[in-house]
Design a protein around this motif. Structure first.
Motif, short mmCIF file in Angstrom:
data_model
loop_
_atom_site.label_atom_id
_atom_site.label_comp_id
_atom_site.label_asym_id
_atom_site.label_seq_id
_atom_site.Cartn_x
_atom_site.Cartn_y
_atom_site.Cartn_z
N THR A 149 3.00 -2.31 8.82
CA THR A 149 3.48 -1.16 8.04
C THR A 149 2.44 -0.71 7.00
O THR A 149 2.50 0.43 6.54
CB THR A 149 4.79 -1.51 7.32
OG1 THR A 149 4.58 -2.65 6.48
CG2 THR A 149 5.89 -1.81 8.32
N GLU A 150 1.51 -1.58 6.65
CA GLU A 150 0.48 -1.23 5.67
C GLU A 150 -0.75 -0.58 6.32
O GLU A 150 -1.61 -0.05 5.62
CB GLU A 150 0.04 -2.48 4.91
CG GLU A 150 1.12 -3.08 4.03
CD GLU A 150 0.61 -4.32 3.32
OE1 GLU A 150 -0.48 -4.24 2.73
OE2 GLU A 150 1.32 -5.33 3.35
N ARG A 191 -1.73 3.28 5.43
CA ARG A 191 -2.27 3.47 4.08
C ARG A 191 -3.69 2.92 4.00
O ARG A 191 -4.61 3.59 3.49
CB ARG A 191 -1.37 2.77 3.05
CG ARG A 191 -1.87 2.92 1.61
CD ARG A 191 -0.98 2.19 0.62
NE ARG A 191 -0.88 0.76 0.87
CZ ARG A 191 -1.79 -0.14 0.48
NH1 ARG A 191 -2.87 0.25 -0.16
NH2 ARG A 191 -1.62 -1.42 0.74
N LEU A 192 -3.92 1.70 4.52
CA LEU A 192 -5.25 1.08 4.45
C LEU A 192 -6.27 1.85 5.29
O LEU A 192 -7.42 2.03 4.88
CB LEU A 192 -5.17 -0.37 4.90
CG LEU A 192 -4.35 -1.30 4.00
CD1 LEU A 192 -4.20 -2.66 4.64
CD2 LEU A 192 -5.01 -1.42 2.63
N GLY A 198 -6.09 5.02 5.98
CA GLY A 198 -6.34 6.29 5.28
C GLY A 198 -7.42 6.14 4.24
O GLY A 198 -8.28 7.02 4.09
N VAL A 199 -7.40 5.02 3.52
CA VAL A 199 -8.45 4.76 2.53
C VAL A 199 -9.78 4.50 3.23
O VAL A 199 -10.82 5.01 2.82
CB VAL A 199 -8.05 3.55 1.63
CG1 VAL A 199 -9.20 3.13 0.74
CG2 VAL A 199 -6.83 3.89 0.81
N SER A 232 -11.29 7.79 4.61
CA SER A 232 -11.21 8.96 3.73
C SER A 232 -12.51 9.75 3.67
O SER A 232 -12.48 10.97 3.51
CB SER A 232 -10.79 8.54 2.33
OG SER A 232 -11.76 7.69 1.75
N THR A 256 -9.17 7.27 11.94
CA THR A 256 -7.86 6.72 11.62
C THR A 256 -7.20 6.14 12.88
O THR A 256 -6.60 5.07 12.83
CB THR A 256 -6.96 7.79 10.99
OG1 THR A 256 -7.63 8.33 9.85
CG2 THR A 256 -5.63 7.22 10.56
#
Length: 118
Positions: A57-58, A61-62, A64-65, A68, A77
């Motif tokens: 689930t993380e 977010r990770l 995306g960073v 970026s 991604t």
């Protein structure tokens, strides 16, 4: 005849002188080598620290960073999500630090044998 004897004497003198000097050189070098300390053994490198496993689930977010600053964010991604789901890890930062995720992340390759994970 006397000149031949003189040449023979000079040649034999030079031959003896070079043998004597080479023996002295051997003694000198053996003394120098005996006095020089042995080289210190190379330090053993510690393995890089690894990150704890990440829940699936993380991953968005990770990743995306991580992606970026990438020029192809959607591609980066998508690939990052695959690597995150398989290896349960995403390296910190936007580039590098792959060794912190271990062999799974660093050794995954594409069909062309290029590194897969960003």
């Amino acid at each position: 005849m006397a000149s031949k004897a003189l040449i023979f004497l000079i040649a034999s003198f030079l031959l003896l002188a070079t043998k004597a000097s080479s023996k002295d050189d051997e003694d000198f070098f053996s003394e120098v080598l005996a006095k020089t300390p042995a080289p210190a053994p190379a330090p053993v490198k510690a393995p890089p620290p690894t990150l704890p496993p990440v829940s699936i689930t993380e991953c968005p977010r990770l990743c995306g960073v991580r992606c970026s600053l990438h020029s192809r964010k959607r591609h980066c991604t998508r690939v990052c999500m695959t690597c995150c789901q398989r290896c349960k890890c995403v390296p910190p930062g936007t580039y590098g630090n792959k060794e912190m995720c271990g062999k799974c992340y660093t050794d995954m390759t594409t069909h062309g044998n290029r590194p897969k994970c960003p």
